[in-house]
Design a protein around this motif. Structure first.
Motif, PDB file in Angstrom:
ATOM      1  N   MET A   1       0.936  -1.201  -0.010  1.00 26.66           N
ATOM      2  CA  MET A   1       0.081  -0.035   0.011  1.00 26.66           C
ATOM      3  C   MET A   1       0.771   1.193  -0.105  1.00 26.66           C
ATOM      4  SD  MET A   1      -3.040   0.911   2.632  1.00 26.66           S
ATOM      5  CE  MET A   1      -3.787  -0.660   2.474  1.00 26.66           C
TER       6      MET A   1
ATOM      7  N   GLU B   1      -8.227  -2.958  -4.075  1.00 24.28           N
ATOM      8  CA  GLU B   1      -7.067  -2.943  -5.070  1.00 24.28           C
ATOM      9  C   GLU B   1      -7.152  -1.573  -5.895  1.00 24.28           C
ATOM     10  OE1 GLU B   1      -5.264  -5.693  -8.429  1.00 24.28           O
ATOM     11  OE2 GLU B   1      -6.703  -6.440  -6.709  1.00 24.28           O
TER      12      GLU B   1
ATOM     13  N   SER C   1      -3.163   0.447  -3.624  1.00 27.35           N
ATOM     14  CA  SER C   1      -2.723  -0.548  -3.152  1.00 27.35           C
ATOM     15  C   SER C   1      -2.923  -1.643  -4.140  1.00 27.35           C
ATOM     16  CB  SER C   1      -4.047  -0.742  -2.139  1.00 27.35           C
ATOM     17  OG  SER C   1      -3.787  -2.151  -1.370  1.00 27.35           O
TER      18      SER C   1
ATOM     19  N   ALA D   1      -0.952  -0.088   7.447  1.00 28.73           N
ATOM     20  CA  ALA D   1      -1.741  -1.096   6.463  1.00 28.73           C
ATOM     21  C   ALA D   1      -1.629  -2.270   7.534  1.00 28.73           C
ATOM     22  CB  ALA D   1      -0.957  -1.240   5.001  1.00 28.73           C
TER      23      ALA D   1
END
Length: 84
Positions: A1, A48, A21, A71
């Motif tokens: 990320m 994503e 990400s 993250a």
């Protein structure tokens, strides 16, 4: 990320965080004042790709702050901003 940017850095009510990400993950944002006291914690799910998150900062008092981004439990980035 990867955290690309926080705009604007001089915040009145809200700011926009651009995140990239390569997988779905949980993003934890811890907002600290300049003394290091926790002012706010925000948790969100990231999918994503690239996305822009709206961060409501209206509940913070005037002053300088730091956002620490994680993250899951892994530290990603620290970003300074000022709340008007």
């Amino acid at each position: 990320m990867y955290i690309q940017s926080l705009q604007p850095i001089l915040v009145e009510h809200s700011s926009y965080l651009t995140v990239q990400s390569d997988k779905n993950a949980r993003l934890v944002l811890k907002v600290l004042d300049v003394v290091g006291r926790m002012a706010k914690t925000m948790v969100t799910s990231i999918t994503e790709g690239i996305q822009q998150l709206v961060l409501n900062m209206s509940d913070l008092g005037t002053g300088r702050y730091i956002i620490n981004a994680f993250a899951e439990d892994v530290f990603i980035k620290s970003i300074r901003f000022e709340k008007q």
